[in-house]
Structures are given as C-alpha cells and as structure tokens.
Design an enzyme around this catalytic site. Structure first.
Site, PDB file in Angstrom:
ATOM      1  N   ASP A   1       0.796  -1.235   0.000  1.00  0.00           N
ATOM      2  CA  ASP A   1       0.000   0.000   0.000  1.00  0.00           C
ATOM      3  C   ASP A   1       0.823   1.276   0.000  1.00  0.00           C
ATOM      4  O   ASP A   1       0.414   2.296   0.541  1.00  0.00           O
ATOM      5  CB  ASP A   1      -0.906  -0.013   1.241  1.00  0.00           C
ATOM      6  CG  ASP A   1      -0.121  -0.312   2.512  1.00  0.00           C
ATOM      7  OD1 ASP A   1       1.095  -0.079   2.504  1.00  0.00           O
ATOM      8  OD2 ASP A   1      -0.718  -0.782   3.495  1.00  0.00           O
TER       9      ASP A   1
ATOM     10  N   GLU B   1      -0.730  -9.032  -1.097  1.00  0.00           N
ATOM     11  CA  GLU B   1      -1.183  -8.478   0.193  1.00  0.00           C
ATOM     12  C   GLU B   1      -2.401  -7.575  -0.020  1.00  0.00           C
ATOM     13  O   GLU B   1      -2.451  -6.414   0.408  1.00  0.00           O
ATOM     14  CB  GLU B   1      -0.071  -7.703   0.907  1.00  0.00           C
ATOM     15  CG  GLU B   1      -0.331  -7.460   2.381  1.00  0.00           C
ATOM     16  CD  GLU B   1       0.766  -6.605   3.037  1.00  0.00           C
ATOM     17  OE1 GLU B   1       0.748  -5.370   2.895  1.00  0.00           O
ATOM     18  OE2 GLU B   1       1.633  -7.200   3.691  1.00  0.00           O
TER      19      GLU B   1
ATOM     20  N   GLU C   1      -1.767   5.146   3.340  1.00  0.00           N
ATOM     21  CA  GLU C   1      -1.789   3.748   2.880  1.00  0.00           C
ATOM     22  C   GLU C   1      -3.193   3.174   2.683  1.00  0.00           C
ATOM     23  O   GLU C   1      -3.412   2.360   1.778  1.00  0.00           O
ATOM     24  CB  GLU C   1      -1.001   2.853   3.846  1.00  0.00           C
ATOM     25  CG  GLU C   1       0.500   3.093   3.845  1.00  0.00           C
ATOM     26  CD  GLU C   1       0.940   4.241   4.746  1.00  0.00           C
ATOM     27  OE1 GLU C   1       0.073   4.924   5.343  1.00  0.00           O
ATOM     28  OE2 GLU C   1       2.153   4.474   4.857  1.00  0.00           O
TER      29      GLU C   1
ATOM     30  N   HIS D   1       7.315   4.655  12.338  1.00  0.00           N
ATOM     31  CA  HIS D   1       7.486   5.569  11.200  1.00  0.00           C
ATOM     32  C   HIS D   1       6.182   6.114  10.639  1.00  0.00           C
ATOM     33  O   HIS D   1       6.189   6.938   9.721  1.00  0.00           O
ATOM     34  CB  HIS D   1       8.244   4.867  10.060  1.00  0.00           C
ATOM     35  CG  HIS D   1       7.448   3.776   9.401  1.00  0.00           C
ATOM     36  ND1 HIS D   1       6.543   4.040   8.394  1.00  0.00           N
ATOM     37  CD2 HIS D   1       7.396   2.447   9.600  1.00  0.00           C
ATOM     38  CE1 HIS D   1       5.985   2.900   8.011  1.00  0.00           C
ATOM     39  NE2 HIS D   1       6.483   1.922   8.717  1.00  0.00           N
TER      40      HIS D   1
ATOM     41  N   ARG E   1       3.182   8.050   9.297  1.00  0.00           N
ATOM     42  CA  ARG E   1       3.066   9.499   9.123  1.00  0.00           C
ATOM     43  C   ARG E   1       2.068  10.115  10.093  1.00  0.00           C
ATOM     44  O   ARG E   1       2.275  11.232  10.572  1.00  0.00           O
ATOM     45  CB  ARG E   1       2.652   9.835   7.689  1.00  0.00           C
ATOM     46  CG  ARG E   1       3.813   9.738   6.736  1.00  0.00           C
ATOM     47  CD  ARG E   1       3.408   9.767   5.286  1.00  0.00           C
ATOM     48  NE  ARG E   1       4.559   9.401   4.478  1.00  0.00           N
ATOM     49  CZ  ARG E   1       5.237  10.245   3.713  1.00  0.00           C
ATOM     50  NH1 ARG E   1       4.864  11.489   3.609  1.00  0.00           N
ATOM     51  NH2 ARG E   1       6.277   9.828   3.033  1.00  0.00           N
TER      52      ARG E   1
ATOM     53  N   HIS F   1      14.030   4.763  11.721  1.00  0.00           N
ATOM     54  CA  HIS F   1      13.661   4.955  10.309  1.00  0.00           C
ATOM     55  C   HIS F   1      14.337   6.222   9.773  1.00  0.00           C
ATOM     56  O   HIS F   1      14.525   7.190  10.517  1.00  0.00           O
ATOM     57  CB  HIS F   1      12.125   5.081  10.251  1.00  0.00           C
ATOM     58  CG  HIS F   1      11.540   4.952   8.883  1.00  0.00           C
ATOM     59  ND1 HIS F   1      11.571   5.978   7.970  1.00  0.00           N
ATOM     60  CD2 HIS F   1      10.890   3.925   8.277  1.00  0.00           C
ATOM     61  CE1 HIS F   1      10.967   5.581   6.858  1.00  0.00           C
ATOM     62  NE2 HIS F   1      10.546   4.332   7.018  1.00  0.00           N
TER      63      HIS F   1
HETATM   64  C1  UD1 Z   1       6.998   4.583   3.150  1.00  0.00           C
HETATM   65  C2  UD1 Z   1       5.568   4.233   2.753  1.00  0.00           C
HETATM   66  C3  UD1 Z   1       4.881   3.495   3.886  1.00  0.00           C
HETATM   67  C4  UD1 Z   1       5.703   2.290   4.312  1.00  0.00           C
HETATM   68  C5  UD1 Z   1       7.104   2.739   4.667  1.00  0.00           C
HETATM   69  C6  UD1 Z   1       7.985   1.570   5.007  1.00  0.00           C
HETATM   70  C7  UD1 Z   1       4.314   5.818   1.345  1.00  0.00           C
HETATM   71  C8  UD1 Z   1       3.565   7.087   1.284  1.00  0.00           C
HETATM   72  N1  UD1 Z   1       4.821   5.474   2.536  1.00  0.00           N
HETATM   73  O1  UD1 Z   1       6.925   5.500   4.238  1.00  0.00           O
HETATM   74  O2  UD1 Z   1       3.625   3.035   3.443  1.00  0.00           O
HETATM   75  O3  UD1 Z   1       5.101   1.714   5.446  1.00  0.00           O
HETATM   76  O4  UD1 Z   1       7.678   3.420   3.548  1.00  0.00           O
HETATM   77  O5  UD1 Z   1       9.130   1.987   5.685  1.00  0.00           O
HETATM   78  O6  UD1 Z   1       4.444   5.148   0.359  1.00  0.00           O
HETATM   79  N2  UD1 Z   1      14.504   8.176   3.532  1.00  0.00           N
HETATM   80  C9  UD1 Z   1      15.875   8.145   3.359  1.00  0.00           C
HETATM   81  N3  UD1 Z   1      16.457   6.957   2.989  1.00  0.00           N
HETATM   82  C10 UD1 Z   1      15.753   5.825   2.799  1.00  0.00           C
HETATM   83  C11 UD1 Z   1      14.364   5.865   2.995  1.00  0.00           C
HETATM   84  C12 UD1 Z   1      13.749   7.055   3.345  1.00  0.00           C
HETATM   85  O7  UD1 Z   1      16.556   9.137   3.530  1.00  0.00           O
HETATM   86  O8  UD1 Z   1      16.343   4.795   2.481  1.00  0.00           O
HETATM   87  C13 UD1 Z   1      13.857   9.473   3.894  1.00  0.00           C
HETATM   88  C14 UD1 Z   1      13.764  10.449   2.707  1.00  0.00           C
HETATM   89  O9  UD1 Z   1      13.972  11.746   3.177  1.00  0.00           O
HETATM   90  C15 UD1 Z   1      12.302  10.282   2.281  1.00  0.00           C
HETATM   91  C16 UD1 Z   1      11.626  10.061   3.621  1.00  0.00           C
HETATM   92  O10 UD1 Z   1      12.533   9.229   4.340  1.00  0.00           O
HETATM   93  O11 UD1 Z   1      11.807  11.415   1.598  1.00  0.00           O
HETATM   94  C17 UD1 Z   1      10.263   9.450   3.579  1.00  0.00           C
HETATM   95  O12 UD1 Z   1      10.244   8.298   2.740  1.00  0.00           O
HETATM   96  P1  UD1 Z   1       8.888   7.863   2.017  1.00  0.00           P
HETATM   97  O13 UD1 Z   1       9.120   6.648   1.211  1.00  0.00           O
HETATM   98  O14 UD1 Z   1       8.276   9.034   1.351  1.00  0.00           O
HETATM   99  O15 UD1 Z   1       7.896   7.519   3.216  1.00  0.00           O
HETATM  100  P2  UD1 Z   1       8.035   6.604   4.488  1.00  0.00           P
HETATM  101  O16 UD1 Z   1       7.537   7.401   5.633  1.00  0.00           O
HETATM  102  O17 UD1 Z   1       9.373   5.974   4.534  1.00  0.00           O
HETATM  103  N1  UDP Z   2      12.952  -4.193   9.249  1.00  0.00           N
HETATM  104  C1  UDP Z   2      14.312  -4.383   8.969  1.00  0.00           C
HETATM  105  N2  UDP Z   2      15.221  -3.552   9.570  1.00  0.00           N
HETATM  106  C2  UDP Z   2      14.844  -2.572  10.433  1.00  0.00           C
HETATM  107  C3  UDP Z   2      13.459  -2.379  10.702  1.00  0.00           C
HETATM  108  C4  UDP Z   2      12.537  -3.205  10.069  1.00  0.00           C
HETATM  109  O1  UDP Z   2      14.678  -5.285   8.226  1.00  0.00           O
HETATM  110  O2  UDP Z   2      15.722  -1.872  10.943  1.00  0.00           O
HETATM  111  C5  UDP Z   2      11.968  -5.047   8.546  1.00  0.00           C
HETATM  112  C6  UDP Z   2      10.933  -5.741   9.402  1.00  0.00           C
HETATM  113  O3  UDP Z   2      11.383  -7.020   9.798  1.00  0.00           O
HETATM  114  C7  UDP Z   2       9.723  -5.819   8.483  1.00  0.00           C
HETATM  115  C8  UDP Z   2       9.866  -4.595   7.599  1.00  0.00           C
HETATM  116  O4  UDP Z   2      11.224  -4.176   7.714  1.00  0.00           O
HETATM  117  O5  UDP Z   2       9.773  -6.945   7.635  1.00  0.00           O
HETATM  118  C9  UDP Z   2       8.932  -3.513   8.050  1.00  0.00           C
HETATM  119  O6  UDP Z   2       9.242  -2.312   7.414  1.00  0.00           O
HETATM  120  P1  UDP Z   2       8.619  -0.924   7.858  1.00  0.00           P
HETATM  121  O7  UDP Z   2       8.314  -0.953   9.298  1.00  0.00           O
HETATM  122  O8  UDP Z   2       9.554   0.109   7.342  1.00  0.00           O
HETATM  123  O9  UDP Z   2       7.306  -0.828   6.976  1.00  0.00           O
HETATM  124  P2  UDP Z   2       5.795  -1.335   7.144  1.00  0.00           P
HETATM  125  O10 UDP Z   2       5.825  -2.804   7.336  1.00  0.00           O
HETATM  126  O11 UDP Z   2       5.189  -0.594   8.289  1.00  0.00           O
HETATM  127  O12 UDP Z   2       5.161  -0.924   5.845  1.00  0.00           O
END
Ligand code: UD1
Ligand code: UDP
Length: 372
Positions: free
Chosen positions: A95, A117, A131, A213, A215, A245
């Site tokens: 999602d 999923e 999501e 993490h 939002r 995160h």
């Molecule tokens: C995203 C997904 C969320 C998912 C989560 C898993 C959307 C809107 N959100 O949330 O559904 O549960 O990922 O973790 O699709 N960033 C880095 N390096 C990285 C990753 C992220 O610097 O490797 C920072 C960047 O500034 C980026 C911000 O995190 O802009 C947010 O990342 P983004 O993918 O937009 O949303 P998440 O809150 O990570």
């Molecule tokens: N995870 C990981 N390293 C971390 C934190 C989480 O490998 O430091 C794994 C965790 O086991 C799970 C997935 O990442 O499988 C969850 O990711 P996240 O919480 O970012 O996203 P969500 O599941 O909420 O979309």
C-alpha cells in the site's frame, strides 16, 4: 507470460523477494524487476541481502519530498519502463505510493495488475495515511488479488471484488521470515557475528525492540512514544534498542528525545538478518510497523502496537498483540504489566502464524502459472 515486479520501499523488497526468487525459477513466466527507489538506503540493503538485481531503477527518492512530488516522479518513470518492458502483468505489493503508482500506470497502459497483500483495511482513510487509500485504489485496478488471510478476502468481497479473482495465499513476509530465521538457526558463524555486532547489549537485561514511522504518528504521537520509552528505560532490568527509520521527520524527533537516555540504544536501520536476530532476542516489541506486526507473532514475541487502529486484526484476535496507541501512560502500563506479570506475558508470548505458513509465494506462482 511476461511479468514486471515493481517495488519501492524496504517492506516491499522483503515481501516480494521470495516471489521474485520463485518466479525466476518458473519456466512459464519471464520476470523483470523495477525499483522506483522511493527508499534508497533502506531498499538497497534489502536488495543486497536477498540478491535482487533490478532491471530498472527509477531512483526517485529525494530528501523529505512530498507525496505528490514522489508520485509524479514514479508515474513519469514508470511510463518509460512499461513502454520498454511491455509486460503482460505488473505485480505490486502492499500500500505504498509505489504500489498505487505502478497499479495506475499499468492500468493506463492496459496492462493487468496483480496485487500481493490485497484486502487489508482499517476502514479509516486517515489511518494509516496515505496507505489505506493506496490499497483501496489498487484493489479497484487489480485483476488478481492475493489476500494474505480470509479476513482480507472478506474485506474485498464486501467491496464487490469478484470472488474468482481473490486467492488466499498467506503473507509472503512469513516466507521471508522463516527462510531468514532458519539461516540464523543453522549458521553458528552468522549467529556469532551478530552476537559480536550487538555486543553492546547486556544479555542479563530484557530487550525491548522498538520501531516507528507512521506518518499519522509524526509529531505528538512519536514524541509521546519516546516519553514512554524514557520512563521505561529507568528500569534497571531492561534495555531498549530502536533502529530509527530514515524519514528525517521521524529521525529528528527520536534523536532529539532519546539520544541521551541511558539504556536506550538508537541504531541505524538494520539489514533483515540483523533485524530478525533482534526480534528473536527481544522480550517485547513496540511498533507501528505493518510487517513487524506480522512477523513478531510468528516468533512468539508480544507486540504493543502504537496505533489507534490496525488493518492486521488477526494478531489481536490470536492474543499475541495489543493496541496501545501513542498514549504515554498506556504504553508504560502495558509494558510494565508484561515485564512484571509472568502470567500476562505467557498469555501473549505464544508463537502463532495467523499470517501464513511460508508458502505464500508458491501459491501466488501456481495461480499465475495456471493463468498462463
Ligand atoms: C513509506 C511508505 C509506507 C511504508 C514505509 C515503510 C508511502 C507514502 N509510505 O513511508 O507506506 O510503510 O515506507 O518503511 O508510500 N529516507 C531516506 N532513505 C531511505 C528511505 C527514506 O533518507 O532509504 C527518507 C527520505 O527523506 C524520504 C523520507 O525518508 O523522503 C520518507 O520516505 P517515504 O518513502 O516518502 O515515506 P516513508 O515514511 O518511509
Ligand atoms: N525491518 C528491517 N530492519 C529494520 C526495521 C525493520 O529489516 O531496521 C523489517 C521488518 O522485519 C519488516 C519490515 O522491515 O519486515 C517492516 O518495514 P517498515 O516498518 O519500514 O514498513 P511497514 O511494514 O510498516 O510498511
């Protein structure tokens, strides 16, 4: 059949990895992988661990970009990829903005969509945001709905999705988890290496593993969770480990409140093997993560869910997780009860697999092969 698997974030990589490897061994299906790289570092670490080499990389991540900016860049990039790859089927997971962008792009190009999923719902568009909307919109566009549980199937049926297009498969995250947990169990060398890496943790103390993490929790919610952890860390018999995160809005709050708290270890996002090791070593997990809510019950670890509503009610029903929201007192009370009341702990700490048996990818593959 030519398939294109599109992934963008850490959990999509973890959850699609077993399917990618299964499809790569399937003669009837040609498989390519496109990463939007909505996440960069957190995605790359997973691609490396699972040995996934993308055919396309859109590299769309920019620091703290807006949802609209990210979605526009994903759509623009996907147009070119779909024109080049010309798949018969686009497979998406979960999602995220990547999930929805890839489903919409495929639909506009008149390419079939398979949703892994499918059918998770809270019924509340504001939680999780965005999501809940992403997954509902993806369901509207998909031709194949791979639902992890029968509850997810029922959610889809209630929305008028055709029964014959829904396949209950289990969640592919359990395929990944069981595979990785086995690797940990069977490799002493790897276990020793992880023991060394986490040598800063005290074996005599009980470990609480924390992630967060969402939002909708950014701001007051995360601050309040951090306050509860500060209080919890005063106990002499626990340590808290928190892989933070990389979202800067999450990272800044967490470091500001917890960096100097004794007994709290803030660490970088972990590769999957290390994270599974930490889950396995922990007494209790506090999280708002979707994936972690699915994994911890399979490892027999009680989960306190720092959300007001969850699309994963199966673990609540199985008694292995409890919803505590982000209220400081509630988190503290529930954690304290589990730490001090052996009976309450035992009631939650039983291994349950409501999310699958490790064969979800195989079921998805079989469905796709019979559609070829
Ligand atoms: C995203 C997904 C969320 C998912 C989560 C898993 C959307 C809107 N959100 O949330 O559904 O549960 O990922 O973790 O699709 N960033 C880095 N390096 C990285 C990753 C992220 O610097 O490797 C920072 C960047 O500034 C980026 C911000 O995190 O802009 C947010 O990342 P983004 O993918 O937009 O949303 P998440 O809150 O990570
Ligand atoms: N995870 C990981 N390293 C971390 C934190 C989480 O490998 O430091 C794994 C965790 O086991 C799970 C997935 O990442 O499988 C969850 O990711 P996240 O919480 O970012 O996203 P969500 O599941 O909420 O979309």
């Amino acid at each position: 059949m030519k398939t294109l698997i599109v992934i963008g974030t850490r959990p999509e990589a973890i959850k699609m990895a077993p399917l990618i490897s299964m499809l790569n061994e399937t003669r009837e299906i040609e498989t390519q992988v496109c990463v939007t790289a909505q996440h960069r570092h957190m995605l790359d670490s997973m691609l490396k661990f699972f040995g996934i080499r993308p055919d396309y990389d859109l590299d769309i991540m920019a620091a703290d970009q807006s949802l609209l900016a990210m979605t526009s860049r994903a759509l623009a990039g996907l147009e070119n990829v779909l024109s080049d790859a010309r798949p018969d089927l686009v497979l998406v997971q979960g999602d995220t903005s990547t999930t929805f962008s890839a489903a919409l792009s495929a639909h506009y190009k008149q390419i079939a969509v398979g949703h892994v999923e499918a059918g998770l719902r809270t019924g509340d568009l504001s939680a999780p945001w965005p999501e809940e909307a992403n997954r509902r919109l993806t369901s509207v566009l998909a031709k194949y709905h791979f639902a992890p549980t029968s509850r997810a199937r029922e959610n889809l049926l209630r929305e008028g999705i055709l029964e014959s297009t829904i396949h209950v498969t289990g969640n592919t995250v359990i395929d990944s988890l069981l595979h990785t947990a086995k690797r940990l169990r069977t490799s002493e060398a790897q276990r020793n290496e992880l023991d060394r890496r986490f040598g800063f943790l005290n074996r005599d103390k009980r470990l609480i593993l924390v992630t967060g993490h969402r939002r909708e929790n950014i701001g007051d919610g995360i601050d309040s969770v951090c306050d509860a952890l500060t209080e919890l860390a005063r106990r002499k018999d626990v340590e808290i480990v928190f892989p933070v995160h990389l979202n800067p809005r999450v990272k800044d709050s967490v470091y500001r409140r917890l960096a100097d708290v004794p007994g709290v270890f803030l660490i970088e996002p972990q590769d999957y093997l290390s994270f599974v090791y930490l889950m396995d070593r922990s007494t209790l997990v506090v999280t708002d993560s979707g994936g972690v809510q699915e994994e911890a019950p399979a490892l027999g670890k009680p989960v306190l869910v720092t959300r007001s509503v969850t699309e994963r009610p199966e673990a609540l029903a199985a008694g292995t997780s409890r919803m505590v929201g982000t209220d400081r007192a509630m988190i503290l009370d529930e954690s304290t009860r589990l730490l001090d009341d052996a009976k309450a702990y035992a009631a939650m700490a039983h291994a349950e697999n409501p999310y699958g048996d490790g064969k979800a990818s195989q079921r998805i593959r079989d469905t796709l092969v019979s559609a070829c």
